[in-house]
Scaffold this active site. Structure first.
Site, PDB file in Angstrom:
ATOM      1  N   ASP A 258      -5.328  -3.767  -2.445  1.00  0.00           N
ATOM      2  CA  ASP A 258      -4.789  -3.200  -1.607  1.00  0.00           C
ATOM      3  C   ASP A 258      -4.132  -4.688  -0.851  1.00  0.00           C
ATOM      4  O   ASP A 258      -4.709  -5.427  -0.678  1.00  0.00           O
ATOM      5  CB  ASP A 258      -4.961  -2.424  -0.485  1.00  0.00           C
TER       6      ASP A 258
ATOM      7  N   SER B 248       0.675  -1.265  -0.096  1.00  0.00           N
ATOM      8  CA  SER B 248      -0.269   0.213  -0.163  1.00  0.00           C
ATOM      9  C   SER B 248       0.891   1.182  -0.153  1.00  0.00           C
ATOM     10  O   SER B 248       1.784   1.391  -0.673  1.00  0.00           O
ATOM     11  CB  SER B 248      -1.415  -0.076   0.988  1.00  0.00           C
TER      12      SER B 248
END
Length: 317
Positions: free
Chosen positions: A167, A51
């Site tokens: 993510d 991320s």
């Protein structure tokens, strides 16, 4: 740190891996971590991230970290909200084109490939179809970063290699396993999730949830902007009213926090880092990117506190 020259020049020294974990706006502390390590002559040989950690690591290896730091230190809350000023789509709140321009300007140019980086790098993403983690080690750097930080509901999923990716923090928030697989002998990891569950913002409900009505606060666009503000504040929103139903985004973001906290603990138990750096930034909300200065400073402080541990890890190896 005594002997730091050895860390940066010795041909026989261990390969040092740097793992930068997920954590949204708390991730600006990664900039402070990298700066402090380099100042001490501790230059990572391998960089992995999930991320926001994937984004900061990519910016560093592409030579854009200083440029990115300048932007975040001079940005305001309004600058962040501009990413939400495009009408909401069914894919997410953040506009894809605007986000891509940001990544190309401050992380890596559109033509930069992972294979061209000076050191091994991997961004961790989640395969939306089967829930498995994907290690992105080839292809466009900016596009891989965008996939790694595509938090569902906020960022659109990214199509890469015939897979829909989201993510990486959903499956491996601090990808130490990835770094070991890439050949790291010693892993320095940054965990941004160590103190996020059950924490509350320093703001009051009045400050985070109510604003005086203005012309700008009317219409669909302003509703979207207000929604983004609520999302930003709600990760640690003050919720003292025990009998009141939690607000939507408070429930969503804290649920994400709980999942990431539990996954992080489980993964670290199976594959711990040699040196764990844990910035204390629980008071910073998910989208409070304008608090970068504090986050960067905390990252630097944590590295300074860990220098002795890093030295011992290298010596013991």
């Amino acid at each position: 740190m005594s002997g730091n020259t050895t860390l940066s020049t010795s041909k026989s020294r261990p390969r040092i891996g740097l793992v930068l974990g997920s954590g949204a706006s708390r991730g600006w502390s990664h900039i402070g971590v990298i700066k402090a390590l380099l100042k001490e002559g501790i230059e990572p040989d391998i960089v992995c991230g999930a991320s926001v950690g994937a984004m900061i690591g990519a910016s560093y290896l592409a030579g854009n970290l200083e440029k990115l730091e300048d932007w975040v230190l001079n940005s305001t809350r309004k600058d962040v909200l501009r990413f939400f000023n495009i009408k909401f789509s069914q894919a997410g709140f953040v506009d894809r084109d605007r986000m891509s321009r940001f990544l190309h300007n401050y992380v890596a140019g559109e033509d930069v490939q992972i294979d061209s980086l000076p050191k091994p790098y991997a961004a961790v993403a989640t395969n939306l179809d089967n829930g498995r983690e994907s290690w992105l080690r080839t292809g466009g750097l900016a596009e891989s970063v965008r996939a790694s930080m595509a938090l569902p509901g906020l960022f659109p999923a990214v199509r890469l290699n015939e897979r829909w990716l989201v993510d990486g923090g959903l499956v491996n928030p601090v990808p130490i396993t990835t770094c070991h697989a890439l050949g790291a002998d010693i892993v320095i990891a940054v965990n941004l999730n160590s103190d996020i569950v059950g924490k509350r913002s320093r703001k009051t409900e009045t400050e985070t949830e109510h604003e005086p009505p203005t012309e700008e606060n009317e219409g669909m666009l302003s509703n979207l902007k207000q929604t983004a503000k609520e999302y930003s504040n709600s990760i640690f929103a003050n919720h003292d009213k025990q009998n009141e139903t939690p607000r939507l985004f408070f429930a969503i973001t804290n649920s994400i926090n709980i999942v990431q906290d539990r996954i992080t603990r489980s993964r670290l138990a199976g594959d711990p880092a040699d040196v764990m750096i844990s910035p204390r930034l629980s008071h910073i909300g998910m989208l409070e990117f304008h608090m970068a200065a504090e986050a960067i400073e905390e990252g630097e402080r944590c590295v300074n506190d860990a220098l002795e541990q890093i030295g011992k890890a290298v010596s013991n190896f």
